[in-house]
Design a protein around this motif. Structure first.
Motif, short mmCIF file in Angstrom:
data_model
loop_
_atom_site.label_atom_id
_atom_site.label_comp_id
_atom_site.label_asym_id
_atom_site.label_seq_id
_atom_site.Cartn_x
_atom_site.Cartn_y
_atom_site.Cartn_z
N VAL A 72 0.80 -1.22 0.00
CA VAL A 72 0.00 0.00 0.00
C VAL A 72 0.84 1.28 0.00
CG1 VAL A 72 -1.98 -1.14 1.04
CG2 VAL A 72 -0.28 -0.05 2.51
N GLU A 73 2.13 1.15 0.27
CA GLU A 73 2.99 2.34 0.21
C GLU A 73 3.05 2.93 -1.20
OE1 GLU A 73 5.60 -1.19 -0.62
OE2 GLU A 73 4.02 -0.74 0.83
N SER A 74 2.72 2.13 -2.22
CA SER A 74 2.75 2.60 -3.62
C SER A 74 1.35 2.74 -4.20
CB SER A 74 3.55 1.61 -4.47
OG SER A 74 4.82 1.39 -3.95
N MET A 75 0.34 2.66 -3.35
CA MET A 75 -1.04 2.71 -3.81
C MET A 75 -1.39 4.08 -4.38
SD MET A 75 -4.50 2.05 -1.55
CE MET A 75 -4.12 0.36 -1.17
N HIS A 76 -2.12 4.08 -5.48
CA HIS A 76 -2.64 5.30 -6.08
C HIS A 76 -4.11 5.42 -5.70
CE1 HIS A 76 0.92 6.03 -8.53
NE2 HIS A 76 0.96 4.71 -8.70
N GLU A 77 -4.37 6.09 -4.60
CA GLU A 77 -5.72 6.16 -4.01
C GLU A 77 -6.79 6.64 -4.99
OE1 GLU A 77 -6.84 5.29 -0.98
OE2 GLU A 77 -4.93 4.81 -0.03
N ALA A 78 -6.44 7.58 -5.86
CA ALA A 78 -7.44 8.13 -6.78
C ALA A 78 -8.01 7.09 -7.72
CB ALA A 78 -6.82 9.28 -7.59
N TRP A 79 -7.31 5.98 -7.93
CA TRP A 79 -7.76 4.94 -8.84
C TRP A 79 -8.56 3.84 -8.15
CZ3 TRP A 79 -7.64 5.41 -13.94
CH2 TRP A 79 -6.82 6.42 -14.46
N LEU A 80 -8.75 3.93 -6.85
CA LEU A 80 -9.46 2.88 -6.13
C LEU A 80 -10.97 3.07 -6.11
CD1 LEU A 80 -7.11 2.29 -3.10
CD2 LEU A 80 -7.31 0.96 -5.20
N ASP A 81 -11.42 4.26 -5.80
CA ASP A 81 -12.85 4.51 -5.71
C ASP A 81 -13.30 5.27 -6.95
OD1 ASP A 81 -15.46 4.91 -5.03
OD2 ASP A 81 -15.06 6.25 -3.36
N THR A 82 -13.64 4.54 -7.99
CA THR A 82 -14.04 5.16 -9.26
C THR A 82 -15.52 4.97 -9.54
OG1 THR A 82 -13.50 3.14 -10.48
CG2 THR A 82 -11.73 4.80 -10.23
N GLY A 83 -16.28 4.58 -8.53
CA GLY A 83 -17.70 4.28 -8.69
C GLY A 83 -18.55 5.43 -9.20
N ASP A 84 -18.13 6.67 -8.97
CA ASP A 84 -18.92 7.81 -9.40
C ASP A 84 -18.53 8.34 -10.78
OD1 ASP A 84 -20.42 7.77 -7.07
OD2 ASP A 84 -19.08 9.17 -6.02
N LEU A 85 -17.54 7.74 -11.42
CA LEU A 85 -17.12 8.20 -12.74
C LEU A 85 -18.14 7.79 -13.80
CD1 LEU A 85 -13.30 7.36 -12.75
CD2 LEU A 85 -14.39 9.57 -12.33
N PRO A 86 -18.29 8.60 -14.86
CA PRO A 86 -19.18 8.20 -15.96
C PRO A 86 -18.73 6.86 -16.56
CG PRO A 86 -18.42 10.47 -16.24
CD PRO A 86 -17.64 9.88 -15.10
N ARG A 87 -19.70 6.11 -17.08
CA ARG A 87 -19.40 4.79 -17.63
C ARG A 87 -19.90 4.69 -19.07
NH1 ARG A 87 -20.17 0.53 -12.77
NH2 ARG A 87 -19.28 1.84 -11.15
N THR A 88 -19.09 4.03 -19.91
CA THR A 88 -19.44 3.80 -21.31
C THR A 88 -19.19 2.34 -21.64
OG1 THR A 88 -18.71 6.06 -21.87
CG2 THR A 88 -18.98 4.51 -23.69
N ARG A 89 -20.16 1.70 -22.25
CA ARG A 89 -19.98 0.32 -22.70
C ARG A 89 -19.22 0.32 -24.03
NH1 ARG A 89 -22.61 -3.74 -20.49
NH2 ARG A 89 -22.72 -4.84 -22.48
N SER A 90 -18.48 -0.74 -24.29
CA SER A 90 -17.67 -0.84 -25.52
C SER A 90 -18.52 -0.65 -26.77
CB SER A 90 -16.97 -2.21 -25.59
OG SER A 90 -16.12 -2.38 -24.50
N GLU A 91 -19.68 -1.28 -26.80
CA GLU A 91 -20.51 -1.21 -28.01
C GLU A 91 -21.11 0.18 -28.24
OE1 GLU A 91 -23.24 -2.99 -24.79
OE2 GLU A 91 -21.18 -3.31 -25.44
N GLU A 92 -21.00 1.07 -27.26
CA GLU A 92 -21.48 2.43 -27.43
C GLU A 92 -20.46 3.33 -28.14
OE1 GLU A 92 -24.38 2.87 -23.54
OE2 GLU A 92 -22.24 3.26 -23.29
N ASN A 93 -19.24 2.84 -28.31
CA ASN A 93 -18.20 3.62 -29.00
C ASN A 93 -18.23 3.25 -30.48
OD1 ASN A 93 -15.77 4.60 -30.09
ND2 ASN A 93 -14.78 4.51 -28.09
N GLU A 94 -18.98 4.02 -31.27
CA GLU A 94 -19.19 3.71 -32.68
C GLU A 94 -17.89 3.63 -33.46
OE1 GLU A 94 -22.10 6.36 -34.38
OE2 GLU A 94 -23.48 6.04 -32.70
N ASN A 95 -16.93 4.48 -33.15
CA ASN A 95 -15.65 4.48 -33.85
C ASN A 95 -14.93 3.14 -33.67
OD1 ASN A 95 -13.31 5.51 -35.21
ND2 ASN A 95 -12.42 5.99 -33.22
N VAL A 96 -14.89 2.64 -32.45
CA VAL A 96 -14.21 1.37 -32.19
C VAL A 96 -14.99 0.21 -32.80
CG1 VAL A 96 -13.42 -0.21 -30.39
CG2 VAL A 96 -13.04 2.24 -30.16
N VAL A 97 -16.30 0.21 -32.67
CA VAL A 97 -17.12 -0.85 -33.26
C VAL A 97 -16.89 -0.91 -34.76
CG1 VAL A 97 -19.49 -1.60 -33.75
CG2 VAL A 97 -18.87 -0.84 -31.44
#
Length: 147
Positions: free
Chosen positions: A110-135
């Protein structure tokens, strides 16, 4: 005990592991961060005698005390093991064919833990199939999207 299979992204390396527990952990050490390019890596600890490499990985010595299995064809990191007295191998959760059963039970290094990357539950979410360019790129390349 459940027999589970896994392997690398390109399919060259395959393994079967007898899994006794759903318990997994996140390692935040700087060596794992550098070895994977991520902020942490999820592992399950498997007794060495319960892990069978069906098509062997490549290994590199990552430190004075450990080495890591990986695929030299696609670069997939597959685990971690001590060089001496390795009773267990830590296998990467993401390399299992069906990793859903595993649950994180603790953090390590945990001495090297990046705390900002642990609790990401409130970030916007996008499903893969919603990215028309990648599809479109997938469809143009091979007529389907990946599993």
């Amino acid at each position: 005990m459940t027999l589970m299979t896994g392997g690398c992204q390109c399919g060259r390396v395959r393994y079967a592991a007898e899994i006794e527990s759903d318990d997994a952990y996140l390692c935040h050490c700087r060596m794992c961060q550098r070895a994977t390019g991520g902020v942490s890596i999820a592992y399950v600890n498997v007794p060495a005698g319960k892990l069978r490499w069906e098509s062997g990985p490549d290994w590199y010595r990552s430190s004075a005390i450990a080495h890591r299995p990986f695929c030299s064809g696609c670069g997939t990191p597959l685990g971690f093991a001590f060089l001496q007295d390795a009773e267990n191998v830590d296998v990467t959760i993401g390399s299992f064919d069906d990793p859903q059963r595993f649950k994180p039970k603790h953090h390590y290094a945990v001495e090297s833990m990046h705390e900002a990357w642990l609790d990401t539950g409130d970030l916007p979410r996008t499903r893969s199939e919603e990215n028309e360019n990648v599809v479109k790129r997938w469809m143009d390349a091979c007529g389907k999207t990946p599993d």
